[in-house]
Design a protein around this motif. Structure first.
Motif, PDB file in Angstrom:
ATOM      1  N   ASP B  31      66.632  76.687  15.059  1.00  0.00           N
ATOM      2  CA  ASP B  31      67.255  76.911  13.745  1.00  0.00           C
ATOM      3  C   ASP B  31      66.548  78.046  13.009  1.00  0.00           C
ATOM      4  OD1 ASP B  31      69.023  76.389  11.570  1.00  0.00           O
ATOM      5  OD2 ASP B  31      67.478  75.223  10.574  1.00  0.00           O
ATOM      6  N   VAL B  34      67.471  81.494  14.591  1.00  0.00           N
ATOM      7  CA  VAL B  34      68.788  81.972  14.144  1.00  0.00           C
ATOM      8  C   VAL B  34      68.724  82.401  12.675  1.00  0.00           C
ATOM      9  CG1 VAL B  34      71.154  81.244  13.613  1.00  0.00           C
ATOM     10  CG2 VAL B  34      70.136  80.645  15.824  1.00  0.00           C
ATOM     11  N   THR B  37      67.029  85.765  12.321  1.00  0.00           N
ATOM     12  CA  THR B  37      67.866  86.866  12.821  1.00  0.00           C
ATOM     13  C   THR B  37      68.993  87.171  11.845  1.00  0.00           C
ATOM     14  OG1 THR B  37      67.343  86.143  15.073  1.00  0.00           O
ATOM     15  CG2 THR B  37      69.189  87.664  14.826  1.00  0.00           C
ATOM     16  N   ASP B  41      69.532  90.537   9.372  1.00  0.00           N
ATOM     17  CA  ASP B  41      70.832  91.222   9.374  1.00  0.00           C
ATOM     18  C   ASP B  41      71.398  91.322   7.963  1.00  0.00           C
ATOM     19  OD1 ASP B  41      73.489  91.994  10.820  1.00  0.00           O
ATOM     20  OD2 ASP B  41      74.036  90.348   9.490  1.00  0.00           O
ATOM     21  N   ALA B  42      71.273  90.243   7.202  1.00  0.00           N
ATOM     22  CA  ALA B  42      71.771  90.248   5.822  1.00  0.00           C
ATOM     23  C   ALA B  42      70.944  91.191   4.948  1.00  0.00           C
ATOM     24  CB  ALA B  42      71.747  88.828   5.252  1.00  0.00           C
ATOM     25  N   HIS B 111      70.275  84.181   1.264  1.00  0.00           N
ATOM     26  CA  HIS B 111      69.903  84.095   2.682  1.00  0.00           C
ATOM     27  C   HIS B 111      68.388  84.018   2.855  1.00  0.00           C
ATOM     28  CE1 HIS B 111      69.236  88.504   2.464  1.00  0.00           C
ATOM     29  NE2 HIS B 111      70.418  88.574   1.873  1.00  0.00           N
ATOM     30  N   LEU B 114      67.430  80.366   2.133  1.00  0.00           N
ATOM     31  CA  LEU B 114      67.772  79.502   3.268  1.00  0.00           C
ATOM     32  C   LEU B 114      66.832  79.754   4.450  1.00  0.00           C
ATOM     33  CD1 LEU B 114      71.624  79.987   2.981  1.00  0.00           C
ATOM     34  CD2 LEU B 114      70.434  77.797   2.682  1.00  0.00           C
TER      35      LEU B 114
ATOM     36  N   GLU C  57      70.628  97.899  13.788  1.00  0.00           N
ATOM     37  CA  GLU C  57      71.392  96.759  14.320  1.00  0.00           C
ATOM     38  C   GLU C  57      71.723  96.951  15.803  1.00  0.00           C
ATOM     39  OE1 GLU C  57      72.076  93.957  12.877  1.00  0.00           O
ATOM     40  OE2 GLU C  57      72.404  94.232  10.735  1.00  0.00           O
TER      41      GLU C  57
ATOM     42  N   MET D   1      71.313  69.066  11.297  1.00  0.00           N
ATOM     43  CA  MET D   1      72.055  70.123  10.598  1.00  0.00           C
ATOM     44  C   MET D   1      71.277  71.445  10.620  1.00  0.00           C
ATOM     45  SD  MET D   1      75.017  69.673   9.337  1.00  0.00           S
ATOM     46  CE  MET D   1      75.024  71.009   8.132  1.00  0.00           C
ATOM     47  N   THR D   2      71.925  72.485  11.052  1.00  0.00           N
ATOM     48  CA  THR D   2      71.283  73.798  11.054  1.00  0.00           C
ATOM     49  C   THR D   2      71.644  74.564   9.772  1.00  0.00           C
ATOM     50  OG1 THR D   2      73.146  74.957  12.070  1.00  0.00           O
ATOM     51  CG2 THR D   2      71.596  73.859  13.557  1.00  0.00           C
ATOM     52  N   HIS D   3      70.924  75.672   9.556  1.00  0.00           N
ATOM     53  CA  HIS D   3      71.214  76.543   8.416  1.00  0.00           C
ATOM     54  C   HIS D   3      72.224  77.635   8.757  1.00  0.00           C
ATOM     55  CE1 HIS D   3      67.440  74.704   7.121  1.00  0.00           C
ATOM     56  NE2 HIS D   3      67.722  75.080   5.903  1.00  0.00           N
ATOM     57  N   THR D   4      72.755  77.610   9.987  1.00  0.00           N
ATOM     58  CA  THR D   4      73.515  78.748  10.499  1.00  0.00           C
ATOM     59  C   THR D   4      74.692  79.158   9.613  1.00  0.00           C
ATOM     60  OG1 THR D   4      72.898  78.000  12.710  1.00  0.00           O
ATOM     61  CG2 THR D   4      74.634  79.659  12.561  1.00  0.00           C
ATOM     62  N   GLU D   6      75.610  78.348   6.507  1.00  0.00           N
ATOM     63  CA  GLU D   6      75.264  78.726   5.128  1.00  0.00           C
ATOM     64  C   GLU D   6      74.658  80.123   5.047  1.00  0.00           C
ATOM     65  OE1 GLU D   6      73.655  75.944   1.761  1.00  0.00           O
ATOM     66  OE2 GLU D   6      72.909  75.229   3.692  1.00  0.00           O
ATOM     67  N   ILE D   7      73.815  80.438   6.024  1.00  0.00           N
ATOM     68  CA  ILE D   7      73.134  81.734   5.967  1.00  0.00           C
ATOM     69  C   ILE D   7      74.099  82.865   6.333  1.00  0.00           C
ATOM     70  CG2 ILE D   7      72.096  81.957   8.281  1.00  0.00           C
ATOM     71  CD1 ILE D   7      69.429  82.485   6.815  1.00  0.00           C
ATOM     72  N   LEU D   8      75.038  82.597   7.222  1.00  0.00           N
ATOM     73  CA  LEU D   8      76.057  83.615   7.524  1.00  0.00           C
ATOM     74  C   LEU D   8      76.911  83.895   6.281  1.00  0.00           C
ATOM     75  CD1 LEU D   8      77.409  82.526  11.047  1.00  0.00           C
ATOM     76  CD2 LEU D   8      75.833  84.399  10.556  1.00  0.00           C
ATOM     77  N   ALA D  10      75.962  83.647   3.252  1.00  0.00           N
ATOM     78  CA  ALA D  10      75.165  84.232   2.175  1.00  0.00           C
ATOM     79  C   ALA D  10      74.954  85.735   2.337  1.00  0.00           C
ATOM     80  CB  ALA D  10      73.806  83.516   2.098  1.00  0.00           C
ATOM     81  N   ALA D  11      75.381  86.278   3.459  1.00  0.00           N
ATOM     82  CA  ALA D  11      75.200  87.715   3.685  1.00  0.00           C
ATOM     83  C   ALA D  11      76.159  88.509   2.813  1.00  0.00           C
ATOM     84  CB  ALA D  11      75.417  88.043   5.149  1.00  0.00           C
ATOM     85  N   PRO D  12      75.755  89.722   2.394  1.00  0.00           N
ATOM     86  CA  PRO D  12      76.579  90.478   1.444  1.00  0.00           C
ATOM     87  C   PRO D  12      77.909  90.961   2.019  1.00  0.00           C
ATOM     88  CG  PRO D  12      74.674  91.760   2.131  1.00  0.00           C
ATOM     89  CD  PRO D  12      74.484  90.380   2.670  1.00  0.00           C
ATOM     90  N   SER D  13      77.971  91.226   3.290  1.00  0.00           N
ATOM     91  CA  SER D  13      79.252  91.688   3.847  1.00  0.00           C
ATOM     92  C   SER D  13      79.800  90.634   4.794  1.00  0.00           C
ATOM     93  CB  SER D  13      79.055  92.997   4.601  1.00  0.00           C
ATOM     94  OG  SER D  13      78.183  92.796   5.683  1.00  0.00           O
ATOM     95  N   ILE D  26      77.272  80.050  17.604  1.00  0.00           N
ATOM     96  CA  ILE D  26      75.820  80.286  17.601  1.00  0.00           C
ATOM     97  C   ILE D  26      75.079  78.980  17.897  1.00  0.00           C
ATOM     98  CG2 ILE D  26      73.840  80.861  16.124  1.00  0.00           C
ATOM     99  CD1 ILE D  26      75.802  82.827  14.632  1.00  0.00           C
ATOM    100  N   SER D  74      74.335  86.099  15.658  1.00  0.00           N
ATOM    101  CA  SER D  74      73.625  85.878  14.393  1.00  0.00           C
ATOM    102  C   SER D  74      73.589  87.153  13.546  1.00  0.00           C
ATOM    103  CB  SER D  74      72.194  85.393  14.643  1.00  0.00           C
ATOM    104  OG  SER D  74      72.209  84.150  15.325  1.00  0.00           O
ATOM    105  N   ARG D  75      73.769  88.300  14.201  1.00  0.00           N
ATOM    106  CA  ARG D  75      73.917  89.573  13.447  1.00  0.00           C
ATOM    107  C   ARG D  75      75.379  89.795  13.062  1.00  0.00           C
ATOM    108  NH1 ARG D  75      70.656  91.282  17.893  1.00  0.00           N
ATOM    109  NH2 ARG D  75      68.535  90.741  17.274  1.00  0.00           N
ATOM    110  N   ARG D  76      76.144  88.750  13.184  1.00  0.00           N
ATOM    111  CA  ARG D  76      77.544  88.711  12.763  1.00  0.00           C
ATOM    112  C   ARG D  76      78.439  89.716  13.494  1.00  0.00           C
ATOM    113  NH1 ARG D  76      77.383  89.696   6.979  1.00  0.00           N
ATOM    114  NH2 ARG D  76      75.535  90.837   7.568  1.00  0.00           N
TER     115      ARG D  76
END
Lengths: 144, 144, 144, 144
Positions: B31, B34, B37, B41-42, B111, B114, C57, D1-4, D6-8, D10-13, D26, D74-76
């Motif tokens: 966790d 991830v 990473t 990225d964010a 982010h 978290l 990236e 529960m992972t943070h995956t 929520e953190i995705l 929270a990213a700006p884009s 992921i 994870s880098r979306r």
């Protein structure tokens, strides 16, 4: 020939370590990681695979730790000296432990002899890095 | 829900650690890896990327060390207790260091908040593993 | 000099690929992985970091894919030819994509020029492996 | 529960994929990676290790590819859709191949049954991602 040293030298800020020592350790880590992965694969193809279990497991652990160490050193070990010190200590131990096991099979399995060599070289280059001045302050702070 | 604990329990030999502690640490390591990473990225997509450089680097180091730790622990840490101890110490430091940096940006970047959480959880689970009886003998041998 | 070729040759069973091509590709993958990690780190230390986001990236993705490819090839790519083919295709793309981006900054940042070189070499060695006879049957089976 | 997830979020884009599908994939990749590593370790401790060689090798390849896929996702998956497509195709194949082998031993070894489950779930989540609109344009460009 790898691009490791040249690319470390091309970065705008200097690392806290001798660039040649750093590049040597990175290349030794990736060599040991490949050697360990290939040695485990070769062990699995041997008739006496059952007697090579510990070797396969230590190969796998050593490959993972050497790969992570190569990554962290490739970022020039700049941001957290204590993190780098502890990782190098883990890497030294993984290499020594894997080499010791491989050396037991060196006469029967040439891949173990070669893997032992790669691990010992990696161990020495990490030990050399650990003697860098950058770590002295850490030890002083830790009351060592 | 991961398969981690069940699969550790299905192995023919028992590990030297409490299976629940081991499974909890493995899941916390993946966790955190991830989260780091995704946080890096964010960070890179933020307007103030220049002020997040240290965060990005510590995220990357922490992701690599947590991944390697998850791997070694998934092999049930059986073959070389000293190797596992040193790797856990490196992982504890990487998580603490990354969390500390992320917490500085936690109010501005969710982010980072978290990621800091995921790293602190990983740090605690590794610290708990380090208190296992398996390590006491190592410390005794090391004259500690 | 790495131990890669010698250790591949020391394994009891032969791989489905030319050992020299395999060893060359493995070493090119680890070199590209280190180069990408070091290039991303150097990018982050540049004044124009905000304009190097895509480079950072793609460096990171390429490093991860090259590392995984080096691992799978170090197991001599024996068990699942289709898996190896798809991974090599992903690695070729990652290297081409990262090299293309790095080459845009090659005049301003020497680390990008060097990283582009390492990625192009890796791309070529993976493309050469993809031409191996072992893959022809796969394409035939896929109705290609 | 992972943070995956929520953190995705929270990213700006925003990523080019459905965030829930991405987070699910992921987490399935990291679960499969741990399951494969633990299954290979358990295989090695079995009395019939010699008959589990292929399982151990496919476990190891699958773990490496799932780990790399988790990283890239994870880098979306934003910068190079074709790279992501090829990597997902490699991951689907690695998971299918490993699951098929594990399922052969599922009645005798519970860790193989569990690993097969984790790989099938990962396979499905990657297949679902591959159906995303983002990939349609790639196929159109490739004349598919």
């Amino acid at each position: 020939m790898t691009h490791t040293r040249e690319i470390l030298e091309a970065a705008p800020s200097v690392p806290g370590f001798d660039v040649e020592d750093l590049a040597t350790a990175i290349d030794a880590c990736t060599d040991a990681s490949v050697a360990c992965t290939a040695c485990a694969d070769a062990d699995l193809a041997e008739d006496d695979v059952a007697s090579l279990r510990v070797c396969i497991e230590l190969d796998a652990d050593c490959a993972d730790i050497c790969s992570a160490t190569a990554r962290v050193l490739s970022r020039r070990a700049r941001y957290d000296v204590l993190l780098v010190q502890r990782l190098l200590q883990a890497c030294v131990r993984a290499c020594a432990s894997c080499a010791e096991e491989c050396e037991r099979h060196a006469e029967h399995h040439r891949h173990c002899a070669l893997c032992g060599e790669a691990c010992r070289t990696c161990q020495r280059t990490c030990e050399k890095l650990l003697q860098a001045e950058a770590f002295e302050q850490v030890q002083a702070l830790a009351g060592g």
